[in-house]
Design a protein around this motif. Sequence first.
Motif, mmCIF file in Angstrom:
data_model
loop_
_atom_site.group_PDB
_atom_site.id
_atom_site.type_symbol
_atom_site.label_atom_id
_atom_site.label_comp_id
_atom_site.label_asym_id
_atom_site.label_seq_id
_atom_site.Cartn_x
_atom_site.Cartn_y
_atom_site.Cartn_z
ATOM 1 N N GLY A 153 0.777 -1.246 0.030
ATOM 2 C CA GLY A 153 -0.060 -0.188 0.210
ATOM 3 C C GLY A 153 0.761 1.327 -0.193
ATOM 4 O O GLY A 153 2.036 1.389 -0.159
ATOM 5 N N LEU A 154 0.233 2.386 0.031
ATOM 6 C CA LEU A 154 0.876 3.480 0.005
ATOM 7 C C LEU A 154 1.679 3.989 1.031
ATOM 8 O O LEU A 154 2.916 4.371 0.856
ATOM 9 C CB LEU A 154 -0.080 4.763 0.046
ATOM 10 C CG LEU A 154 0.206 6.381 0.074
ATOM 11 C CD1 LEU A 154 1.186 6.353 -1.248
ATOM 12 C CD2 LEU A 154 -0.803 7.069 -0.067
ATOM 13 N N GLY A 155 1.429 3.550 2.355
ATOM 14 C CA GLY A 155 2.138 3.803 3.343
ATOM 15 C C GLY A 155 3.694 3.077 3.307
ATOM 16 O O GLY A 155 4.801 3.472 3.704
ATOM 17 N N PHE A 156 3.479 1.804 3.038
ATOM 18 C CA PHE A 156 4.742 0.973 2.581
ATOM 19 C C PHE A 156 5.535 1.541 1.553
ATOM 20 O O PHE A 156 6.978 1.625 1.641
ATOM 21 C CB PHE A 156 4.259 -0.537 2.257
ATOM 22 C CG PHE A 156 5.555 -1.577 1.941
ATOM 23 C CD1 PHE A 156 6.190 -1.909 2.933
ATOM 24 C CD2 PHE A 156 5.835 -1.820 0.655
ATOM 25 C CE1 PHE A 156 7.437 -2.756 2.616
ATOM 26 C CE2 PHE A 156 6.947 -2.323 0.332
ATOM 27 C CZ PHE A 156 7.455 -2.833 1.237
ATOM 28 N N LYS A 157 5.042 1.923 0.294
ATOM 29 C CA LYS A 157 5.737 2.424 -0.581
ATOM 30 C C LYS A 157 6.476 3.899 -0.174
ATOM 31 O O LYS A 157 7.631 4.146 -0.634
ATOM 32 C CB LYS A 157 4.858 2.875 -1.835
ATOM 33 C CG LYS A 157 4.345 1.531 -2.661
ATOM 34 C CD LYS A 157 5.587 0.866 -3.182
ATOM 35 C CE LYS A 157 4.973 -0.363 -3.899
ATOM 36 N NZ LYS A 157 6.029 -1.180 -4.540
ATOM 37 N N LEU A 158 5.862 4.769 0.533
ATOM 38 C CA LEU A 158 6.419 5.801 0.790
ATOM 39 C C LEU A 158 7.667 5.618 1.707
ATOM 40 O O LEU A 158 8.603 6.082 1.650
ATOM 41 C CB LEU A 158 5.154 6.838 1.732
ATOM 42 C CG LEU A 158 4.410 7.722 0.919
ATOM 43 C CD1 LEU A 158 3.340 8.288 1.992
ATOM 44 C CD2 LEU A 158 4.956 8.673 0.075
ATOM 45 N N ALA A 159 7.509 4.751 2.776
ATOM 46 C CA ALA A 159 8.690 4.274 3.710
ATOM 47 C C ALA A 159 9.685 3.906 2.816
ATOM 48 O O ALA A 159 10.776 3.994 2.948
ATOM 49 C CB ALA A 159 8.118 3.427 4.594
ATOM 50 N N GLU A 160 9.363 2.802 1.994
ATOM 51 C CA GLU A 160 10.387 2.338 1.025
ATOM 52 C C GLU A 160 11.088 3.201 0.158
ATOM 53 O O GLU A 160 12.265 3.160 0.026
ATOM 54 C CB GLU A 160 9.752 1.312 0.043
ATOM 55 C CG GLU A 160 10.534 0.266 -0.914
ATOM 56 C CD GLU A 160 9.954 -0.386 -1.857
ATOM 57 O OE1 GLU A 160 10.356 -1.630 -1.740
ATOM 58 O OE2 GLU A 160 9.055 -0.076 -2.429
ATOM 59 N N ALA A 161 10.563 4.255 -0.556
ATOM 60 C CA ALA A 161 11.190 5.314 -1.101
ATOM 61 C C ALA A 161 11.994 6.155 -0.082
ATOM 62 O O ALA A 161 13.238 6.469 -0.641
ATOM 63 C CB ALA A 161 10.024 6.197 -1.582
#
Length: 70
Positions: free
Chosen positions: A1-9
Amino acid sequence: GLGFKLAEACNLNKELRHLDISHNKIRLDVMSVFGEGIKDNHTLYGIMFKETNVLLIQLDSSELMTLIKY
Protein backbone atom coordinates in the motif's frame (compact mmCIF):
# COMPACT_ATOMS: atom_id res chain seq x y z
CA GLY A 1 0.00 0.00 0.00
CA LEU A 2 0.83 3.67 -0.01
CA GLY A 3 2.36 3.76 3.49
CA PHE A 4 4.75 0.94 2.64
CA LYS A 5 5.71 2.54 -0.70
CA LEU A 6 6.38 5.92 0.94
CA ALA A 7 8.56 4.29 3.59
CA GLU A 8 10.40 2.23 1.00
CA ALA A 9 11.14 5.33 -1.10
CA CYS A 10 12.42 7.23 1.96
CA ASN A 11 14.60 4.33 3.05
CA LEU A 12 16.12 3.83 -0.41
CA ASN A 13 16.92 7.54 -0.85
CA LYS A 14 19.96 8.21 1.33
CA GLU A 15 20.05 11.93 0.37
CA LEU A 16 16.49 12.87 1.47
CA ARG A 17 16.54 14.94 4.67
CA HIS A 18 13.11 16.63 4.71
CA LEU A 19 9.78 15.45 3.32
CA ASP A 20 6.67 17.60 2.91
CA ILE A 21 3.48 15.58 2.41
CA SER A 22 1.16 18.38 3.49
CA HIS A 23 -2.31 18.84 2.01
CA ASN A 24 -2.53 15.23 0.78
CA LYS A 25 -5.30 13.92 3.09
CA ILE A 26 -3.40 10.72 3.78
CA ARG A 27 -5.36 8.48 6.14
CA LEU A 28 -4.13 7.69 9.65
CA ASP A 29 -3.77 3.95 8.91
CA VAL A 30 -1.51 4.75 5.94
CA MET A 31 0.58 7.12 8.08
CA SER A 32 0.89 4.44 10.77
CA VAL A 33 2.35 2.01 8.23
CA PHE A 34 4.65 4.77 6.96
CA GLY A 35 5.80 5.63 10.51
CA GLU A 36 6.53 1.98 11.28
CA GLY A 37 8.39 1.64 7.99
CA ILE A 38 10.76 4.54 8.66
CA LYS A 39 11.43 3.88 12.35
CA ASP A 40 15.03 2.84 11.58
CA ASN A 41 15.62 5.63 9.04
CA HIS A 42 18.40 7.89 10.37
CA THR A 43 18.78 10.14 7.32
CA LEU A 44 15.29 11.68 7.26
CA TYR A 45 15.19 14.53 9.80
CA GLY A 46 11.93 16.31 9.11
CA ILE A 47 8.45 15.45 7.85
CA MET A 48 5.74 18.08 7.37
CA PHE A 49 2.05 17.13 7.70
CA LYS A 50 0.45 20.57 7.42
CA GLU A 51 -3.33 20.66 6.94
CA THR A 52 -3.86 16.96 7.69
CA ASN A 53 -5.72 15.17 10.45
CA VAL A 54 -2.47 13.62 11.71
CA LEU A 55 -0.08 15.01 14.30
CA LEU A 56 3.50 13.72 14.39
CA ILE A 57 5.33 13.49 17.68
CA GLN A 58 9.00 12.48 17.72
CA LEU A 59 10.44 12.15 21.21
CA ASP A 60 14.01 11.62 20.05
CA SER A 61 15.83 10.03 17.13
CA SER A 62 15.98 6.59 18.74
CA GLU A 63 12.26 6.31 19.47
CA LEU A 64 9.48 5.33 17.09
CA MET A 65 7.44 8.22 15.77
CA THR A 66 3.97 8.19 17.21
CA LEU A 67 1.05 9.23 15.05
CA ILE A 68 -2.00 10.63 16.77
CA LYS A 69 -5.28 11.60 15.16
CA TYR A 70 -6.65 14.89 16.51
